[in-house]
Scaffold this motif. Sequence first.
Motif, mmCIF file in Angstrom:
data_model
loop_
_atom_site.group_PDB
_atom_site.id
_atom_site.type_symbol
_atom_site.label_atom_id
_atom_site.label_comp_id
_atom_site.label_asym_id
_atom_site.label_seq_id
_atom_site.Cartn_x
_atom_site.Cartn_y
_atom_site.Cartn_z
ATOM 1 N N ASP A 89 0.903 -1.117 -0.379
ATOM 2 C CA ASP A 89 0.168 -0.174 0.281
ATOM 3 C C ASP A 89 0.527 1.401 -0.110
ATOM 4 N N GLN A 90 2.312 1.196 0.397
ATOM 5 C CA GLN A 90 2.716 2.330 0.739
ATOM 6 C C GLN A 90 3.921 2.203 -0.231
ATOM 7 N N VAL A 91 4.278 1.286 -0.639
ATOM 8 C CA VAL A 91 5.872 1.859 -1.105
ATOM 9 C C VAL A 91 5.447 1.968 -2.632
ATOM 10 N N SER A 92 6.178 2.776 -3.114
ATOM 11 C CA SER A 92 6.651 2.735 -4.601
ATOM 12 C C SER A 92 7.072 1.203 -5.434
ATOM 13 N N PRO A 93 6.884 0.745 -6.387
ATOM 14 C CA PRO A 93 7.071 -0.376 -6.895
ATOM 15 C C PRO A 93 9.017 -0.459 -7.293
ATOM 16 N N ALA A 94 9.421 0.646 -7.264
ATOM 17 C CA ALA A 94 10.449 0.587 -8.300
ATOM 18 C C ALA A 94 11.215 0.121 -6.816
ATOM 19 N N ILE A 95 10.666 0.237 -5.597
ATOM 20 C CA ILE A 95 12.567 -0.159 -4.344
ATOM 21 C C ILE A 95 11.799 -1.438 -3.673
ATOM 22 N N VAL A 96 10.651 -2.119 -3.919
ATOM 23 C CA VAL A 96 9.748 -2.727 -2.735
ATOM 24 C C VAL A 96 10.968 -3.678 -3.187
ATOM 25 N N ASN A 97 11.769 -4.851 -4.517
ATOM 26 C CA ASN A 97 12.445 -5.546 -4.237
ATOM 27 C C ASN A 97 13.836 -5.551 -3.411
ATOM 28 N N GLU A 98 14.417 -4.045 -3.333
ATOM 29 C CA GLU A 98 15.161 -3.804 -2.352
ATOM 30 C C GLU A 98 14.823 -4.284 -0.859
ATOM 31 N N ILE A 99 13.684 -3.366 -0.726
ATOM 32 C CA ILE A 99 12.796 -3.617 0.934
ATOM 33 C C ILE A 99 12.349 -4.629 1.225
ATOM 34 N N ASP A 100 12.194 -5.618 0.348
ATOM 35 C CA ASP A 100 11.831 -6.981 0.372
ATOM 36 C C ASP A 100 13.151 -7.953 0.728
ATOM 37 N N ARG A 101 14.175 -7.694 0.240
ATOM 38 C CA ARG A 101 15.422 -8.408 0.325
ATOM 39 C C ARG A 101 15.491 -8.144 2.159
ATOM 40 N N GLN A 102 15.539 -7.233 2.811
ATOM 41 C CA GLN A 102 16.416 -7.039 3.973
ATOM 42 C C GLN A 102 14.877 -7.792 4.715
ATOM 43 N N ILE A 103 13.553 -7.517 4.283
ATOM 44 C CA ILE A 103 12.354 -8.257 4.861
ATOM 45 C C ILE A 103 12.839 -9.673 5.155
ATOM 46 N N GLU A 104 13.099 -10.223 4.387
ATOM 47 C CA GLU A 104 13.429 -11.639 3.971
ATOM 48 C C GLU A 104 14.663 -11.907 4.867
ATOM 49 N N LEU A 105 15.213 -10.951 4.407
ATOM 50 C CA LEU A 105 16.800 -11.696 5.647
ATOM 51 C C LEU A 105 16.305 -11.431 7.685
ATOM 52 N N ALA A 106 15.501 -10.173 7.600
ATOM 53 C CA ALA A 106 14.666 -10.030 9.274
ATOM 54 C C ALA A 106 14.789 -11.287 9.463
#
Lengths: 323, 98
Positions: A89-106
């Motif tokens: 809902d909040q994040v622009s699709p352009a950076i979703v992947n990068e954030i996704d990686r951090q979430i998976e990592l956590a």
Amino acid sequence: MNKFVFFGGKGGVGKTTVSSAYGLKCARDGLRTLLVSTDPAHSTSDVFDQQFDDDPTAVEGHENLWAMELDPEEEVERHMREIKGSMTDQVSPAIVNEIDRQIELAHRTPGAYEAALFDRFIDVMRESDDYDRVVFDTSPTGGTLRLLALPEFLESWIERLTAKRKESVDLFEKAAIGDEEARERLRDDPIIRRLTERKENFEFAGRTLREDAVFYLVLNPDELSIEESHRAVTDLTDAGLTIGGLVVNKVAPAPDDDETGKGATYLRERHRTERARLDRIREEFDQPVLAVVEQRVSEIKGSLLDEVTAELDIDVEASPAGP
Amino acid sequence: MTAADRIDAYLDTLEEWLHGLYHGMIEHPSFEKIEKEAEDTADVFMFACFADAFGIPSPISYYTAELLPYLSEEFVQWERRMWDRESLIERKGQQYHF
């Protein structure tokens, strides 16, 4: 009367047996009892010959007894899905992947498993209004102790994070003097709100564990188990938690006097050393030995569980004298 | 155009120049300084939250991951900044416009 009862100890000492027996004892005394297994290798299902899951289920054949098995794996998944969900809902699709990686990592770090388990602990404690007594069959000592030391530790960490965040938001507001709109505002900052929520959660857990919970240590009459229990007592006391007493499990029975075979000699010898260790336990620990449970030949379930329940001398109504 | 108008126009230009000079020398650098400080503090915050992004195990990252949806833009920029930053002097020195 302590509502939450924890059984802890080294792996393989028979925590599940003792906590199941204790749960059964409480239920028979008319307390609505919930038995919660937090050991990743769940065996409550084996004890009662019934499959349990993440929701409390009535135990067949026993009145007033419910059981559940916590599944941190599932909780980690759920937590991750939730974050990813709110992200779309909040994040622009352009950076979703990068954030996704951090979430998976956590969610792949070893700490995640513990944090998830801890969250479930808190959930169970919060939603325990239906029960008079909640019995936790915990995972082996090390993990559980770290877990129970978490609230204080996390609380102070979150406090520091919140302070830092406030400082930076405040600076951003100051930098925007004049007509510029501040990049971040203190009022309704979602970060501070989230952190505060978390902090309250940990405070609740810490308070409940200190004021409304009692711990029993299960140990066997062997050196390793005694050593580990000593450490556990120190850690629990340091964390300000109440230790109700010790349960010595798997004590070898003495053979009859007229038995002289090889097996009987072995057993007699073993019984003697274990008696000595039992005396040592009684001497070394400040906590009372509440029960000595003899070793059984077969898996403990059904009528054997009844026997153990009878041997267990923990007063159900007892409120321990304090730490 | 009367003499009075010309004087007014001259004063306006002078005021604009003076304000520009004041802003450039006094006002702007101090805003910038505070903003830099704010960014640095924000960086420390981000690092405390997501140390594991740099291979430092953090027991809290499970919880701080919840903040990511709100911090996404910042997070990506921060990560880039952290990898790129050359030295503290380089960063602190940016406020002086040589």
